[in-house]
Design a protein around this motif. Structure first.
Motif, short mmCIF file in Angstrom:
data_model
loop_
_atom_site.label_atom_id
_atom_site.label_comp_id
_atom_site.label_asym_id
_atom_site.label_seq_id
_atom_site.Cartn_x
_atom_site.Cartn_y
_atom_site.Cartn_z
N PRO A 56 0.80 -1.23 0.00
CA PRO A 56 0.00 0.00 0.00
C PRO A 56 0.84 1.28 0.00
CG PRO A 56 -0.91 -1.56 1.56
CD PRO A 56 0.40 -2.12 1.08
N LEU A 57 1.88 1.33 0.80
CA LEU A 57 2.75 2.51 0.81
C LEU A 57 3.47 2.67 -0.53
CD1 LEU A 57 3.97 4.89 2.34
CD2 LEU A 57 5.73 3.33 3.18
N VAL A 60 1.07 4.14 -3.04
CA VAL A 60 0.83 5.57 -2.82
C VAL A 60 1.99 6.39 -3.39
CG1 VAL A 60 0.71 7.34 -1.01
CG2 VAL A 60 -0.69 5.29 -0.84
N GLY A 63 1.81 6.12 -7.21
CA GLY A 63 0.69 6.92 -7.70
C GLY A 63 0.98 8.41 -7.67
N GLY A 64 1.64 8.87 -6.62
CA GLY A 64 2.02 10.28 -6.54
C GLY A 64 3.02 10.67 -7.59
N TYR A 67 1.30 10.79 -10.97
CA TYR A 67 0.37 11.92 -11.09
C TYR A 67 1.09 13.18 -11.55
CZ TYR A 67 -3.05 15.43 -9.78
OH TYR A 67 -3.90 16.49 -9.79
#
Length: 94
Positions: A56-57, A60, A63-64, A67
């Motif tokens: 999960p980390l 994230v 994904g950042g 983006y």
């Protein structure tokens, strides 16, 4: 007078640095999320789910970086490197 054409770099620095970072994170992620919680909480020592707790980390962070347009190449390299090393290591130990 124009200068001679500058050749494109052979390797993309953003992609290569993301790939190397992904390899490091993929190698250290499963180990760190198993050793640290198992030391803090002895009840987690026998469970194999802690090998998957880094994902999960990792997602994230990926994904950042995907983006942001200026960090997309790094994000792609990070994703590829982390998946190539992290998933087999987590699968092997769990």
């Amino acid at each position: 007078m124009a200068s001679p054409a500058i050749p494109a770099p052979f390797l993309d620095r953003g992609l290569m640095s993301g790939l190397l970072a992904g390899l490091v994170v993929g190698c250290l992620g499963p180990c760190a999320t198993t050793v640290i919680p198992s030391a803090a909480f002895p009840g987690l020592a026998g469970t194999h789910l802690t090998y998957w707790a880094w994902i999960p980390l990792f997602l994230v962070i990926v994904g950042g970086s995907l983006y942001l347009p200026e960090a997309r190449r790094f994000g792609v390299g990070l994703l590829v490197g982390g998946v190539l090393i992290g998933l087999p290591i987590a699968t092997m130990f769990s």
